[in-house]
Design a protein around this motif. Structure first.
Motif, PDB file in Angstrom:
ATOM      1  N   THR A   8     -77.645 -23.849  44.660  1.00 26.07           N
ATOM      2  CA  THR A   8     -77.614 -24.314  43.268  1.00 26.07           C
ATOM      3  C   THR A   8     -77.953 -23.182  42.318  1.00 26.07           C
ATOM      4  OG1 THR A   8     -78.184 -26.581  43.911  1.00 26.07           O
ATOM      5  CG2 THR A   8     -78.623 -25.948  41.626  1.00 26.07           C
ATOM      6  N   HIS A   9     -78.931 -22.342  42.701  1.00 27.69           N
ATOM      7  CA  HIS A   9     -79.271 -21.177  41.865  1.00 27.69           C
ATOM      8  C   HIS A   9     -78.079 -20.224  41.772  1.00 27.69           C
ATOM      9  CE1 HIS A   9     -83.305 -22.556  41.578  1.00 27.69           C
ATOM     10  NE2 HIS A   9     -83.689 -22.201  42.784  1.00 27.69           N
ATOM     11  N   LEU A  10     -77.440 -19.961  42.897  1.00 22.01           N
ATOM     12  CA  LEU A  10     -76.275 -19.082  42.873  1.00 22.01           C
ATOM     13  C   LEU A  10     -75.143 -19.698  42.052  1.00 22.01           C
ATOM     14  CD1 LEU A  10     -74.646 -16.630  43.696  1.00 22.01           C
ATOM     15  CD2 LEU A  10     -74.217 -17.701  45.920  1.00 22.01           C
ATOM     16  N   SER A  11     -74.987 -21.014  42.133  1.00 26.58           N
ATOM     17  CA  SER A  11     -73.954 -21.701  41.360  1.00 26.58           C
ATOM     18  C   SER A  11     -74.179 -21.521  39.862  1.00 26.58           C
ATOM     19  CB  SER A  11     -73.937 -23.186  41.716  1.00 26.58           C
ATOM     20  OG  SER A  11     -73.006 -23.890  40.923  1.00 26.58           O
ATOM     21  N   SER A  12     -75.435 -21.597  39.418  1.00 21.60           N
ATOM     22  CA  SER A  12     -75.748 -21.386  37.997  1.00 21.60           C
ATOM     23  C   SER A  12     -75.408 -19.957  37.582  1.00 21.60           C
ATOM     24  CB  SER A  12     -77.233 -21.667  37.739  1.00 21.60           C
ATOM     25  OG  SER A  12     -77.551 -23.008  38.031  1.00 21.60           O
ATOM     26  N   PHE A  13     -75.717 -19.006  38.466  1.00 19.86           N
ATOM     27  CA  PHE A  13     -75.414 -17.600  38.202  1.00 19.86           C
ATOM     28  C   PHE A  13     -73.898 -17.411  38.071  1.00 19.86           C
ATOM     29  CE2 PHE A  13     -74.678 -13.190  39.262  1.00 19.86           C
ATOM     30  CZ  PHE A  13     -75.775 -12.505  38.756  1.00 19.86           C
ATOM     31  N   LYS A  14     -73.144 -17.972  39.012  1.00 21.01           N
ATOM     32  CA  LYS A  14     -71.684 -17.815  39.009  1.00 21.01           C
ATOM     33  C   LYS A  14     -71.044 -18.525  37.818  1.00 21.01           C
ATOM     34  CE  LYS A  14     -69.625 -18.433  42.941  1.00 21.01           C
ATOM     35  NZ  LYS A  14     -69.297 -19.032  44.262  1.00 21.01           N
ATOM     36  N   LYS A  15     -71.622 -19.635  37.393  1.00 24.97           N
ATOM     37  CA  LYS A  15     -71.061 -20.337  36.235  1.00 24.97           C
ATOM     38  C   LYS A  15     -71.106 -19.454  35.006  1.00 24.97           C
ATOM     39  CE  LYS A  15     -71.501 -24.521  33.431  1.00 24.97           C
ATOM     40  NZ  LYS A  15     -72.253 -25.791  33.210  1.00 24.97           N
ATOM     41  N   GLU A  16     -72.194 -18.707  34.855  1.00 27.88           N
ATOM     42  CA  GLU A  16     -72.308 -17.821  33.694  1.00 27.88           C
ATOM     43  C   GLU A  16     -71.276 -16.690  33.761  1.00 27.88           C
ATOM     44  OE1 GLU A  16     -74.003 -18.134  30.927  1.00 27.88           O
ATOM     45  OE2 GLU A  16     -74.781 -20.039  31.659  1.00 27.88           O
ATOM     46  N   ILE A  17     -71.120 -16.069  34.907  1.00 28.59           N
ATOM     47  CA  ILE A  17     -70.176 -14.945  34.967  1.00 28.59           C
ATOM     48  C   ILE A  17     -68.729 -15.422  34.885  1.00 28.59           C
ATOM     49  CG2 ILE A  17     -71.785 -13.501  36.241  1.00 28.59           C
ATOM     50  CD1 ILE A  17     -70.298 -14.094  38.771  1.00 28.59           C
ATOM     51  N   ASP A  18     -68.517 -16.726  35.129  1.00 27.02           N
ATOM     52  CA  ASP A  18     -67.163 -17.273  35.022  1.00 27.02           C
ATOM     53  C   ASP A  18     -66.833 -17.737  33.609  1.00 27.02           C
ATOM     54  OD1 ASP A  18     -66.601 -16.861  37.685  1.00 27.02           O
ATOM     55  OD2 ASP A  18     -67.114 -18.901  38.312  1.00 27.02           O
ATOM     56  N   THR A  19     -67.842 -18.207  32.871  1.00 25.82           N
ATOM     57  CA  THR A  19     -67.558 -18.880  31.592  1.00 25.82           C
ATOM     58  C   THR A  19     -68.194 -18.235  30.370  1.00 25.82           C
ATOM     59  OG1 THR A  19     -69.460 -20.382  31.832  1.00 25.82           O
ATOM     60  CG2 THR A  19     -67.375 -21.078  32.825  1.00 25.82           C
TER      61      THR A  19
END
Length: 515
Positions: free
Chosen positions: A137-148
């Motif tokens: 979940t932490h990695l998902s939050s990180f990836k959401k930022e670099i994607d959007t």
């Protein structure tokens, strides 16, 4: 660059009460913040500014306000040390314990690693949590930022783009690992996963993040805590002895890893592994005691002092805000059972004793020796606990000297009450020729039954604590789940001698349940 350096100095020494966001932002030239190169230059050494520029939406509260607590500023100052690569093994190992909902995950798993990755201060972050789902979940939050995040993608394109194979497919862009075009790696694992040998090519993690690596008390135990500590020490830390390591969390259980770190940070007790592994522990209390005698909230905008004071007496406050496992669900005492002297002052002392619950050895896994100074007042017909200390001293001259020092400190002590269920010959050799009478006692009732009787005196107002005795009260509230109960026994022996209670009959089955 000069502006960034001045701003670092501006943050030093500030806390939530003295930090002025507008004054802080006024230090920067808005023309630089309007350009990618200017933003990169100004944020390279300033993780707080990075968070405000690129991740401001994670810092706003429900009303859209931007506010900060003491811990947030402390964490930003601490992360600046990542700018310089470590030169020694175990050089940067820190644990940060703060109230629940202080934003630990937002800062330690998103803002600070994002800042360090964007500027190349960190090349490989390995994140661990109690479960793989939580870590992912932490990695998902990180990836959401670099994607959007458009601004982040514009200024740090290589970080926000996945690394590609010659075939055009992503090298790694999964739930558990992301590899950026810049070469930055973010891996997420549950702490009990198979972690030994984690590396990408020849690179190993240079930042290890452990967030809430212990589950809730309902699914945890002292045995599991010991196994988790072994995993941390034997499997996680050896991934790279030069890595910066951060443990963040909130206490879930007496004797847990985070509880041990809290005690270390407060200077109460140090578990050997903490010093052996080179950890520095940092504890953030919910209510800050000022040198002037006043108090303030650690995060005034979120938790006004009046609110914290209104719940300070509750178990929820102890456990979730103060990281004090008195909030744990023990079987007997609660925080409401503790009474302290009122405006009329302490009770007059008729008799005073030193009660000792001794440990036969001082080995790492052995119990502590409990020392309790307890008085009785003929005028009020109640006891007062003045001191309660747990020490790990071998049964010899050191313990004798510690007891003699207490007798000097409390000259009204007229009796030493010594439990001798074990090692009676040893204690006779230690406590010979004391300046006061020594009375030995052997306990025959089950420990739980004895504690029940003492609790009855507490609940009838027959026992006071001269002041907040944190270690004693922590053991009492967690009893019988606490890892140690030496102070419970020492105080209980004294109270039972001053205020004897009629023994109740205990069946064999009930007695066995207390073992």
């Amino acid at each position: 660059m000069a502006t960034a350096v001045r701003t670092r100095g501006y943050l030093d020494g500030l806390d939530a009460e003295t930090f002025d966001l507008h004054a802080y932002l006024a230090k920067f030239d808005p023309r630089l913040l309007a350009e990618p190169e200017g933003r990169r230059t100004l944020t390279r050494l300033d993780p707080l500014l990075f968070g405000l520029v690129y991740l401001r939406h994670h810092l706003r509260d429900a009303e859209g306000r931007l506010t900060f607590g003491d811990a947030h500023l402390d964490w930003c100052r601490a992360a600046r040390a990542w700018v310089r690569p470590p030169t020694l093994p175990a050089e940067h190992r820190d644990a940060y314990i703060a109230p629940r909902n202080m934003g630990k995950s937002t800062w330690w798993f998103l803002i600070l690693p994002m800042w360090a990755a964007a500027h190349g201060h960190v090349r490989f972050a390995a994140a661990f949590a109690a479960s793989a789902t939580q870590a992912e979940t932490h990695l998902s939050s990180f990836k959401k930022e670099i994607d959007t995040n458009e601004l982040l993608r514009r200024d740090f394109q290589d970080l926000c783009s996945p690394a590609k194979r010659p075939s055009g497919s992503n090298v790694a862009d999964t739930q558990s690992m992301f590899i950026a075009q810049s070469g930055f790696v973010f891996a997420a694992r549950g702490i009990d996963s198979s972690n030994l040998g984690m590396k990408v090519g020849e690179r190993r993690p240079d930042l290890i993040l452990c967030d809430d690596i212990e589950p809730d008390e309902s699914s945890y135990s002292l045995d599991l805590a010991a196994k988790r500590r072994t995993t941390l020490v034997d499997a996680i830390l050896p991934l790279n002895v030069y890595a910066r390591v951060v443990i963040s969390g909130t206490v879930t259980m007496p004797g847990s890893i985070v509880h041990q770190l809290v005690k270390h940070a407060r200077g109460v007790e140090t578990a050997p592994w903490i010093q052996e592994e080179g950890f520095a522990a940092h504890y953030t209390p919910p209510i800050v005691k000022l040198a002037s005698g006043y108090e303030r909230s650690v995060w005034p905008a979120k938790w006004p002092l009046d609110y914290l004071k209104s719940i300070e007496h509750t178990r929820s406050f102890a456990k979730n805000y103060a990281n004090d496992p008195m909030g744990a669900d023990g079987a007997l005492w609660t925080v409401d059972d503790f009474r302290y002297p009122g405006p009329e002052g302490p009770d007059p002392i008729t008799h005073m004793m030193l009660s000792i619950d001794p440990a036969v050895t001082a080995k790492r896994g052995s119990d502590f020796t409990g020392l309790a100074v307890v008085s009785w007042s003929a005028e009020t017909r109640r006891c007062t606990v003045h001191e309660a200390i747990a020490v790990k001293i071998p049964p010899g001259e050191q313990l004798r000297e510690r007891v003699l020092a207490l007798l000097d400190e409390w000259p009204r002590i007229g009796l030493i009450l010594l439990e001798v269920n074990q090692g009676q010959d040893v204690w006779q050799a230690v406590f010979h020729h004391m300046p006061v009478r020594v009375k030995t006692v052997s306990q025959s009732e089950p420990k739980f039954v004895r504690a029940e009787g003492v609790l009855g005196h507490y609940q009838r107002g027959r026992v006071l604590h001269a002041r907040r005795l944190r270690e004693l009260e922590e053991q009492q509230c967690a009893f019988p789940k606490a890892p140690h109960d030496d102070l419970v026994d020492a105080v209980g022996s004294a109270v039972r001698r001053f205020l004897p209670t009629k023994s109740r009959q205990v069946s064999k089955a009930e007695a066995a349940s207390y073992l």
